[in-house]
Design an enzyme around this catalytic site. Structure first.
Site, PDB file in Angstrom:
ATOM      1  N   SER A 291      24.972 -36.184   5.287  1.00 12.88           N
ATOM      2  CA  SER A 291      24.029 -35.916   6.375  1.00 12.88           C
ATOM      3  C   SER A 291      23.109 -37.090   6.701  1.00 12.88           C
ATOM      4  O   SER A 291      22.586 -37.163   7.799  1.00 12.88           O
ATOM      5  CB  SER A 291      23.196 -34.671   6.079  1.00 12.88           C
ATOM      6  OG  SER A 291      22.244 -34.925   5.079  1.00 12.88           O
TER       7      SER A 291
ATOM      8  N   LYS B 121      16.058 -35.557   4.419  1.00 11.85           N
ATOM      9  CA  LYS B 121      16.110 -35.629   5.883  1.00 11.85           C
ATOM     10  C   LYS B 121      15.064 -36.606   6.385  1.00 11.85           C
ATOM     11  O   LYS B 121      14.165 -37.015   5.665  1.00 11.85           O
ATOM     12  CB  LYS B 121      15.844 -34.251   6.516  1.00 11.85           C
ATOM     13  CG  LYS B 121      16.781 -33.149   6.072  1.00 11.85           C
ATOM     14  CD  LYS B 121      18.201 -33.368   6.510  1.00 11.85           C
ATOM     15  CE  LYS B 121      19.108 -32.288   5.950  1.00 11.85           C
ATOM     16  NZ  LYS B 121      20.490 -32.662   5.953  1.00 11.85           N
TER      17      LYS B 121
END
Length: 172
Positions: free
Chosen positions: A28, A77
């Site tokens: 990710s 993230k």
């Protein structure tokens, strides 16, 4: 031997509240972390926990946070927007624009199509942030500061009462 044991609480405090090291798994955050597709190699990063205690993070910083879906899962993230900002979302978010409420942030993976992030679960409470990722430590060929990347084409920064889609010259 007894004298060395006296340092154990100091070391535990340092690791829990100041700095620690972690391995980043998954796709990710490519290409920032794990740029090749070898699943056996993972980037090792430096986590700055002190900045979180003082809420010293900004748009573009990479953070670790507890997943809103699974409280046992720590995810990595990038902060795209902070409270008061408005974000142009990506699929699968059903809303075209989302206002980030007070005490929340919007986080996304750098690889949009391999990331479960705020586009899936919405704005995240700031209290879920665990640490700021400041440096890549391994592989040594990539040693250095984690780049700060912002998305001004998808975020209107600052307090807004209304935002119109025509304010953005972007095709998502």
């Amino acid at each position: 031997m007894i004298r060395q044991l006296g340092w154990v609480p100091v070391a535990a405090f340092f690791i829990e509240h100041v700095y620690s090291v972690a391995s980043v798994n998954g796709r990710s955050m490519q290409p920032t972390f794990n740029p090749d597709t070898n699943k056996l190699r993972h980037d090792v990063v430096l986590l700055n926990r002190w900045t979180v205690a003082w809420r010293k993070y900004e748009v573009g910083d990479v953070v670790t946070l507890w997943s809103p879906y699974d409280p046992d899962l720590l995810i990595t993230k990038r902060i795209i927007a902070l409270e008061g900002d408005t974000v142009i979302t990506l699929p699968p978010n059903p809303n075209r624009l989302v206002y980030v409420p007070r005490g929340h942030c919007w986080v996304e993976g750098d690889e949009n199509f391999h990331s479960k992030d705020s586009n899936t679960f919405g704005p995240v409470p700031l209290g879920l942030i665990n640490a700021k990722v400041t440096h890549i430590l391994w592989p040594f060929s990539r040693f250095g500061r984690v780049p700060i990347i912002t998305r001004p084409d998808r975020v209107h920064y600052g307090m807004l009462t209304t935002v119109m889609e025509t304010d953005y010259d972007v095709k998502v």
